[in-house]
Design a protein around this motif. Structure first.
Motif, PDB file in Angstrom:
ATOM      1  N   ASN A  47       0.819  -1.219   0.000  1.00 34.94           N
ATOM      2  CA  ASN A  47       0.000   0.000   0.000  1.00 34.94           C
ATOM      3  C   ASN A  47       0.850   1.265   0.000  1.00 34.94           C
ATOM      4  O   ASN A  47       0.458   2.272  -0.591  1.00 34.94           O
ATOM      5  CB  ASN A  47      -0.952  -0.014   1.195  1.00 34.94           C
ATOM      6  N   ASP A  55      -6.463   1.249   4.080  1.00 30.63           N
ATOM      7  CA  ASP A  55      -6.124  -0.168   4.225  1.00 30.63           C
ATOM      8  C   ASP A  55      -5.022  -0.363   5.262  1.00 30.63           C
ATOM      9  O   ASP A  55      -5.069  -1.290   6.083  1.00 30.63           O
ATOM     10  CB  ASP A  55      -5.689  -0.756   2.882  1.00 30.63           C
ATOM     11  N   LEU A  79     -15.253   3.299  -1.387  1.00 26.87           N
ATOM     12  CA  LEU A  79     -15.515   2.417  -2.529  1.00 26.87           C
ATOM     13  C   LEU A  79     -16.761   2.867  -3.298  1.00 26.87           C
ATOM     14  O   LEU A  79     -16.812   2.776  -4.528  1.00 26.87           O
ATOM     15  CB  LEU A  79     -15.685   0.973  -2.059  1.00 26.87           C
ATOM     16  N   SER A 101     -10.557  -3.108 -12.031  1.00 24.47           N
ATOM     17  CA  SER A 101      -9.829  -3.145 -10.754  1.00 24.47           C
ATOM     18  C   SER A 101     -10.749  -2.786  -9.592  1.00 24.47           C
ATOM     19  O   SER A 101     -10.725  -3.435  -8.540  1.00 24.47           O
ATOM     20  CB  SER A 101      -8.639  -2.186 -10.786  1.00 24.47           C
ATOM     21  N   HIS A 102     -11.563  -1.755  -9.798  1.00 22.07           N
ATOM     22  CA  HIS A 102     -12.475  -1.345  -8.725  1.00 22.07           C
ATOM     23  C   HIS A 102     -13.515  -2.423  -8.449  1.00 22.07           C
ATOM     24  O   HIS A 102     -13.857  -2.681  -7.280  1.00 22.07           O
ATOM     25  CB  HIS A 102     -13.161  -0.029  -9.098  1.00 22.07           C
ATOM     26  N   SER A 154     -11.953  -5.081  -6.361  1.00 15.21           N
ATOM     27  CA  SER A 154     -11.778  -4.588  -4.990  1.00 15.21           C
ATOM     28  C   SER A 154     -13.101  -4.595  -4.231  1.00 15.21           C
ATOM     29  O   SER A 154     -13.165  -5.019  -3.074  1.00 15.21           O
ATOM     30  CB  SER A 154     -11.191  -3.174  -5.021  1.00 15.21           C
ATOM     31  N   PRO A 203      -8.590  -7.852   1.840  1.00 17.79           N
ATOM     32  CA  PRO A 203      -8.692  -6.689   0.954  1.00 17.79           C
ATOM     33  C   PRO A 203      -7.460  -5.795   0.989  1.00 17.79           C
ATOM     34  O   PRO A 203      -6.965  -5.360  -0.057  1.00 17.79           O
ATOM     35  CB  PRO A 203      -9.934  -5.948   1.483  1.00 17.79           C
ATOM     36  N   ASN A 234      -5.484  -5.503  -2.530  1.00 17.05           N
ATOM     37  CA  ASN A 234      -5.757  -4.283  -3.293  1.00 17.05           C
ATOM     38  C   ASN A 234      -4.538  -3.751  -4.049  1.00 17.05           C
ATOM     39  O   ASN A 234      -4.653  -3.382  -5.225  1.00 17.05           O
ATOM     40  CB  ASN A 234      -6.330  -3.187  -2.377  1.00 17.05           C
ATOM     41  N   ILE A 291      -4.140  -5.968  -7.061  1.00 16.30           N
ATOM     42  CA  ILE A 291      -5.209  -5.755  -8.043  1.00 16.30           C
ATOM     43  C   ILE A 291      -4.965  -4.495  -8.861  1.00 16.30           C
ATOM     44  O   ILE A 291      -5.039  -4.500 -10.094  1.00 16.30           O
ATOM     45  CB  ILE A 291      -6.578  -5.663  -7.330  1.00 16.30           C
ATOM     46  N   TYR A 292      -4.644  -3.389  -8.184  1.00 15.49           N
ATOM     47  CA  TYR A 292      -4.511  -2.109  -8.877  1.00 15.49           C
ATOM     48  C   TYR A 292      -3.192  -1.966  -9.618  1.00 15.49           C
ATOM     49  O   TYR A 292      -3.091  -1.161 -10.546  1.00 15.49           O
ATOM     50  CB  TYR A 292      -4.681  -0.950  -7.882  1.00 15.49           C
TER      51      TYR A 292
END
Length: 317
Positions: A45, A73, A118, A246-247, A250, A285, A289, A292-293
Motif C-alpha cells: 500500500n 487499508d 468504494l 480493478s475497482h 476490490s 482486501p 488491493n 489488483i490495482y
C-alpha cells in the motif's frame, strides 16, 4: 480483573483475548505468518501511495481516491494486527477496557470509511464513463477533498454512536473475548440481555455501513452497464470496462468478505470459523488491493517500475 458491581452486572477494567489459537506450539508460527502479511500490506500500500503521488500521469481523481484507499487499508489493518502480534508472543493476552473501546472505535470508523470510499470510486467511474465531457468540471480537487473528508466524517459519527451503544451497556458474567481483537459480536455476547439495543446496533452496522454504500455502488454500475451497452465499437466497450475492472475486483473482495462476516448476526458460526472469517475480512482486501490495482493498470505498473529503478540507482550510488 473483575469487580462485582451487583448480581447481574460486573465492572470490567480489562478484557482477556483468547487469540486465534489456544495451542502454545503454533504461536510462533502464527506470529511469523501474520508479521509477513502485515509487512506485505504496509509495503504494497505504501508503494501504491508513493506511485500515485510521484507520477504526474496519476494525478487524477481516480488515483486520488486510490491513494486514500491505500491509507485506509494500512490504518484498518494496523488497528488489529500489531496488538494481535504482541499477544501471540505474550503469556498474558489482555487489553484494557479503554484500549478495547479505542480499538473498536477505529475499527468501525475505518471500515465505514472504506465502504463509503468504494462507493465514491464507483460514482467517479460512472461520471468518467457516462459523462466524460463534464467529468473534470464535476470532479475538481475541492470536490475530491470534500468527498474523501465526508467518508472520514461519516465513519466518525457512525463509530461514535456504535461504540457508545456497546460500551454504555452493562457487561454480565465474563471478561473473556474469544477472539484476537475486540470483535463486535463477541462484545455483544458479554452484554446483559438487551434485545432492543442489540437490534439497533445491528441496524447501524448493516444498514449504514454496508447496505447504503453498496446501493450507491450497485446503482452506479447499473448505469455504467447501460452506457457501455450503447457503445457500438468493441474497442470502446473494452476500454470502458477496463477502467472499472480493478475497482470491481476490490469491491467484490471487500463486500464479499464483509457480507459473510456480518451473516454472523443471523447464523451460528463456530468460534474457529468466526475468527477465520474476521481475519479474511480484515486482512485480505488490504493485502490484495495493491496487487489488483498494480497488475491490472499499466500506468501504476509504470510508476512502480520508475520507483524501483530510482531506488536501485540510489542504492548503487
Amino acid at each position: 480483573m473483575e469487580e462485582i458491581k451487583n448480581e447481574s452486572s460486573i465492572t470490567i477494567t480489562e478484557f482477556v483475548l483468547l487469540g486465534i489459537s489456544h495451542r502454545d506450539d503454533v504461536q510462533g508460527v502464527l506470529f511469523m505468518v501474520f508479521l509477513i502479511i502485515y509487512l506485505f500490506i504496509l509495503t504494497g500500500n505504501t508503494l501504491v501511495f508513493v506511485a500515485t503521488v510521484s507520477s504526474r500521469a496519476l494525478h487524477t481523481p481516480m488515483y486520488y481516491f486510490l491513494r486514500h484507499l491505500s491509507i485506509l487499508d494500512v490504518c484498518y489493518t494496523s488497528v488489529t494486527l500489531p496488538h494481535m502480534l504482541v499477544n501471540l508472543m505474550s503469556e498474558r493476552k489482555t487489553i484494557t477496557f479503554l484500549g478495547c473501546a479505542t480499538q473498536l472505535f477505529f475499527y468501525i470508523l475505518l471500515g465505514a470509511a472504506v465502504c463509503y470510499l468504494l462507493a465514491i470510486m464507483a460514482c467517479d467511474r460512472y461520471l468518467a464513463i457516462c459523462h466524460p465531457l463534464h467529468y473534470m468540471r464535476f470532479m475538481t480537487r475541492k470536490v475530491c477533498l470534500f468527498l474523501v473528508s465526508g467518508c472520514w466524517v461519516t465513519g466518525f459519527f457512525i463509530s461514535i454512536v456504535k461504540t457508545w451503544l456497546i460500551f454504555s451497556l452493562p457487561f454480565c458474567g465474563s471478561d473473556i473475548i474469544n477472539h484476537f481483537f475486540c470483535d463486535i459480536s463477541q462484545l455483544m455476547r458479554l452484554h446483559c440481555p438487551s434485545p432492543y439495543i442489540n437490534n439497533v446496533e445491528r441496524i447501524i452496522i448493516v444498514f449504514l455501513i454496508l447496505i447504503t454504500p453498496f446501493i450507491l455502488i450497485l446503482v452506479s454500475y447499473l448505469l455504467i452497464i447501460a452506457a457501455i451497452l450503447k457503445i457500438t465499437m468493441e474497442s470502446g466497450r473494452q476500454k470502458a470496462l477496463s477502467t472499472c475492472s480493478s475497482h470491481l475486483l476490490s469491491v467484490g473482495l471487500f463486500y464479499g468478505t464483509a457480507m459473510i462476516t456480518h451473516l454472523r448476526f443471523s447464523l451460528s458460526y463456530s468460534d474457529p470459523i468466526e475468527k477465520l472469517v474476521s481475519l479474511t475480512y480484515t486482512v485480505a482486501p488490504a493485502m490484495l488491493n495493491p496487487v489488483i490495482y498494480s497488475l491490472r493498470n499499466k500506468q501504476v505498473k509504470e510508476a512502480l517500475r520508475n520507483i524501483l529503478v530510482k531506488g536501485r540507482n540510489f542504492v548503487g550510488t
